[in-house]
Design a protein around this motif. Structure first.
Motif, short mmCIF file in Angstrom:
data_model
loop_
_atom_site.label_atom_id
_atom_site.label_comp_id
_atom_site.label_asym_id
_atom_site.label_seq_id
_atom_site.Cartn_x
_atom_site.Cartn_y
_atom_site.Cartn_z
N LYS A 24 48.42 44.83 45.96
CA LYS A 24 48.00 44.63 47.24
C LYS A 24 47.32 45.40 48.17
O LYS A 24 47.30 45.47 49.08
CB LYS A 24 49.89 44.31 47.33
CG LYS A 24 50.77 44.05 47.10
CD LYS A 24 52.22 43.94 47.13
CE LYS A 24 53.56 43.63 47.21
NZ LYS A 24 54.53 43.67 47.24
N THR A 25 46.73 46.62 47.58
CA THR A 25 45.96 47.18 48.47
C THR A 25 44.52 47.32 47.55
O THR A 25 44.06 48.28 48.72
CB THR A 25 46.65 48.98 48.07
OG1 THR A 25 46.77 48.85 46.57
CG2 THR A 25 47.87 49.16 47.85
N SER A 26 44.97 46.99 47.02
CA SER A 26 42.61 47.24 46.54
C SER A 26 42.51 45.37 46.26
O SER A 26 42.43 44.25 45.98
CB SER A 26 42.90 47.30 44.47
OG SER A 26 41.28 46.87 44.69
N LYS A 27 41.89 44.79 47.59
CA LYS A 27 41.24 43.89 47.67
C LYS A 27 39.91 43.53 46.24
O LYS A 27 40.34 42.22 46.11
CB LYS A 27 40.11 43.45 48.92
CG LYS A 27 40.89 43.34 49.89
CD LYS A 27 40.15 43.53 51.19
CE LYS A 27 40.91 43.09 52.28
NZ LYS A 27 40.31 42.95 53.93
N THR A 28 39.61 44.08 45.54
CA THR A 28 38.76 43.47 45.14
C THR A 28 39.30 43.73 43.31
O THR A 28 38.66 42.75 42.79
CB THR A 28 37.54 45.80 44.19
OG1 THR A 28 36.96 46.10 45.79
CG2 THR A 28 36.88 45.04 43.63
N LEU A 29 40.13 44.78 43.72
CA LEU A 29 41.22 43.60 42.14
C LEU A 29 41.75 43.08 42.10
O LEU A 29 41.95 42.12 40.80
CB LEU A 29 42.07 45.25 41.60
CG LEU A 29 43.11 45.11 40.86
CD1 LEU A 29 42.25 44.96 39.60
CD2 LEU A 29 44.37 46.08 41.61
N THR A 30 41.99 42.60 43.61
CA THR A 30 43.17 41.15 43.62
C THR A 30 41.71 39.92 42.99
O THR A 30 42.03 38.87 42.21
CB THR A 30 43.42 40.62 45.31
OG1 THR A 30 44.36 41.66 45.50
CG2 THR A 30 43.93 39.88 45.04
N ILE A 33 41.43 39.94 39.40
CA ILE A 33 42.15 38.78 38.61
C ILE A 33 42.42 37.65 38.78
O ILE A 33 42.32 36.91 38.20
CB ILE A 33 43.30 39.71 39.27
CG1 ILE A 33 43.87 40.92 39.07
CG2 ILE A 33 44.86 38.68 38.65
CD1 ILE A 33 44.81 42.21 39.66
N ILE A 34 41.73 37.15 40.22
CA ILE A 34 41.84 35.64 39.95
C ILE A 34 40.28 35.19 39.18
O ILE A 34 40.61 34.24 38.28
CB ILE A 34 41.86 35.64 41.41
CG1 ILE A 34 42.90 35.84 42.74
CG2 ILE A 34 41.01 34.32 41.98
CD1 ILE A 34 42.37 35.48 44.00
N VAL A 35 39.02 35.55 39.30
CA VAL A 35 37.82 35.21 39.02
C VAL A 35 37.96 35.41 37.27
O VAL A 35 38.40 34.89 36.66
CB VAL A 35 36.77 35.79 39.26
CG1 VAL A 35 36.09 36.16 38.69
CG2 VAL A 35 36.69 35.50 40.51
N GLY A 36 39.07 36.51 37.19
CA GLY A 36 39.01 36.41 35.53
C GLY A 36 40.44 35.21 34.55
O GLY A 36 39.72 34.91 33.91
N THR A 37 41.61 35.18 35.83
CA THR A 37 42.47 33.91 35.20
C THR A 37 41.19 32.62 35.83
O THR A 37 41.78 31.91 34.54
CB THR A 37 43.57 34.37 36.31
OG1 THR A 37 43.86 35.51 36.53
CG2 THR A 37 44.29 32.81 36.09
N LEU A 38 40.53 32.01 36.14
CA LEU A 38 39.92 31.07 36.54
C LEU A 38 38.96 31.53 35.61
O LEU A 38 38.50 30.20 35.05
CB LEU A 38 39.35 31.11 37.79
CG LEU A 38 39.64 30.97 38.75
CD1 LEU A 38 39.42 30.92 40.13
CD2 LEU A 38 40.58 29.70 39.02
N LEU A 39 37.50 32.68 34.98
CA LEU A 39 37.68 32.01 33.40
C LEU A 39 37.71 31.95 32.33
O LEU A 39 37.44 31.58 31.37
CB LEU A 39 36.06 33.90 33.19
CG LEU A 39 35.04 33.48 35.05
CD1 LEU A 39 34.86 35.01 35.04
CD2 LEU A 39 34.84 32.27 34.77
#
Length: 54
Positions: A24-30, A33-39
């Motif tokens: 919630k506090t880090s756009k980079t982490l978000t 997480i999304i890119v890693g899940t997609l990969l």
């Protein structure tokens, strides 16, 4: 569920709740997480399609 707990412990995250709070506090982490899940999802889909083709 023990596998996920072990993985999060190795990554330094104690629970999914804490990962959510950090995201919630880090756009980079978000984004990571999304890119890693997609990969990872794409990789497993690729493996499934290759096994189906055999």
């Amino acid at each position: 569920m023990e596998i996920l707990e072990g993985l999060f412990l190795a990554l330094g995250v104690n629970s999914l709740k804490e990962l959510g709070e950090s995201a919630k506090t880090s756009k980079t982490l978000t984004v990571m997480i999304i890119v890693g899940t997609l990969l990872i999802g794409g990789f497993f889909l690729f493996l499934y399609l290759m096994a189906k083709a055999q």
